[in-house]
Design an enzyme around this catalytic site. Sequence first.
Site, PDB file in Angstrom:
ATOM      1  CD  GLU A 168       2.954   0.594   9.016  1.00 22.96           C
ATOM      2  OE1 GLU A 168       3.870  -0.540   9.365  1.00 22.96           O
ATOM      3  OE2 GLU A 168       1.464  -0.011   8.353  1.00 22.96           O
ATOM      4  CG  ASP A 169       6.792  -0.872   8.219  1.00 24.00           C
ATOM      5  OD1 ASP A 169       6.035  -0.539   8.443  1.00 24.00           O
ATOM      6  OD2 ASP A 169       7.450  -2.135   7.675  1.00 24.00           O
ATOM      7  CG  ASP A 193       4.753   3.173  -0.686  1.00 28.25           C
ATOM      8  OD1 ASP A 193       5.733   4.145  -0.410  1.00 28.25           O
ATOM      9  OD2 ASP A 193       4.444   2.320  -0.927  1.00 28.25           O
ATOM     10  CG  PHE A 230      11.998  -1.242  -1.354  1.00 30.03           C
ATOM     11  CD1 PHE A 230      10.771  -1.786  -1.823  1.00 30.03           C
ATOM     12  CD2 PHE A 230      12.449  -2.606  -0.735  1.00 30.03           C
ATOM     13  CE1 PHE A 230       9.785  -2.561  -0.767  1.00 30.03           C
ATOM     14  CE2 PHE A 230      10.956  -3.135  -0.316  1.00 30.03           C
ATOM     15  CZ  PHE A 230      10.041  -3.864  -0.217  1.00 30.03           C
ATOM     16  CG  ASP A 237       9.386  -7.863   4.766  1.00 31.54           C
ATOM     17  OD1 ASP A 237       9.273  -7.232   4.573  1.00 31.54           O
ATOM     18  OD2 ASP A 237      10.150  -9.038   3.944  1.00 31.54           O
ATOM     19  NE  ARG A 266      10.600  -9.777   8.437  1.00 33.30           N
ATOM     20  CZ  ARG A 266       9.309  -9.220   7.748  1.00 33.30           C
ATOM     21  NH1 ARG A 266      10.094  -7.937   8.342  1.00 33.30           N
ATOM     22  NH2 ARG A 266       8.739  -9.279   7.420  1.00 33.30           N
TER      23      ARG A 266
HETATM   24  P1  IMP Z   1       1.082   1.209   1.856  1.00 37.61           P
HETATM   25  O1  IMP Z   1      -0.122   0.984   2.008  1.00 37.61           O
HETATM   26  O2  IMP Z   1       1.292   2.024   0.741  1.00 37.61           O
HETATM   27  O3  IMP Z   1       1.353   2.420   2.786  1.00 37.61           O
HETATM   28  O4  IMP Z   1       2.393   0.932   2.443  1.00 37.61           O
HETATM   29  C1  IMP Z   1       2.562   0.308   3.241  1.00 37.61           C
HETATM   30  C2  IMP Z   1       2.929  -0.859   4.254  1.00 37.61           C
HETATM   31  O5  IMP Z   1       4.147  -1.960   2.746  1.00 37.61           O
HETATM   32  C3  IMP Z   1       4.164  -1.051   4.597  1.00 37.61           C
HETATM   33  O6  IMP Z   1       4.074  -1.229   5.959  1.00 37.61           O
HETATM   34  C4  IMP Z   1       6.051  -1.830   4.275  1.00 37.61           C
HETATM   35  O7  IMP Z   1       4.889  -3.132   5.323  1.00 37.61           O
HETATM   36  C5  IMP Z   1       5.393  -1.954   3.113  1.00 37.61           C
HETATM   37  N1  IMP Z   1       6.591  -1.139   2.184  1.00 37.61           N
HETATM   38  C6  IMP Z   1       5.965   0.330   1.795  1.00 37.61           C
HETATM   39  N2  IMP Z   1       7.499   1.167   1.485  1.00 37.61           N
HETATM   40  C7  IMP Z   1       8.114   0.131   1.996  1.00 37.61           C
HETATM   41  C8  IMP Z   1       9.762  -0.160   1.692  1.00 37.61           C
HETATM   42  O8  IMP Z   1      10.090   0.780   1.135  1.00 37.61           O
HETATM   43  N3  IMP Z   1      10.359  -1.037   2.278  1.00 37.61           N
HETATM   44  C9  IMP Z   1       9.332  -2.088   2.298  1.00 37.61           C
HETATM   45  N4  IMP Z   1       7.852  -2.890   3.079  1.00 37.61           N
HETATM   46  C10 IMP Z   1       7.813  -1.643   2.742  1.00 37.61           C
HETATM   47 MG    MG Z   2       3.891  -2.399   7.222  1.00 36.06          MG
END
Ligand code: IMP
Ligand code: MG
Length: 180
Positions: A104-105, A108, A157, A164, A170
């Site tokens: 995963e990237d 959050d 962010f 992105d 990206r």
């Molecule tokens: P979560 O479901 O809240 O954990 O969010 C996860 C997904 O939201 C990540 O896999 C990202 O694709 C996107 N995301 C969360 N934070 C960021 C950020 O700071 N920049 C860009 N994408 C984000």
């Molecule tokens: Mg992601």
Amino acid sequence: MSENKTINTITPLFSVEVIEKRISEIGKAISDDFDMVTQDCPLLLIVVLKGAFIFAADLLRTITIPCGIDFIHASSYGSEKTSSGSVSIKHNLSITDRHVLLVEDIIDTGLTIQQISAELISMKPASLSICTLLDKPNARKHPADITYTGFVVPDAFIVGYGIDYNERFRALPSLGILNS
Ligand code: IMP
Ligand code: MG
């Protein structure tokens, strides 16, 4: 014709060299931990699209054990910098009895990885582990059992290195905080 005058500045967080060094450390740890896998039953990296594709490409090339790759598409963010609260997941995976490593990237709130994990566990893999390039622990709302973390980051962010904002940034080679 109206012109979009929004100017975004980016505060540098991690350089190309720092990212490369950290990924090689993670690749070594993964190779050590999964030394039980074989050519007949290799480790399966499942890359969460789109944001993790550059990270996964670099990570794959640091892993020295037999390793395959597949993809899952998840989107939880629309056009704004806040979570939509629902996750759309698309895949065509077959993972029964495989050792799976989700790549995963960013984790959050934890919602995306929680929903993907639940779906994959229902497909009965031999094991399921999580690797994330970035972890934002201060934003967590859903628990996530992460085995490999590239960097812990503040609740800001982040863009670059495949990640992105509305399909922008990206291609930046390094990682930084997007200031609005
Ligand atoms: P979560 O479901 O809240 O954990 O969010 C996860 C997904 O939201 C990540 O896999 C990202 O694709 C996107 N995301 C969360 N934070 C960021 C950020 O700071 N920049 C860009 N994408 C984000
Ligand atoms: Mg992601």
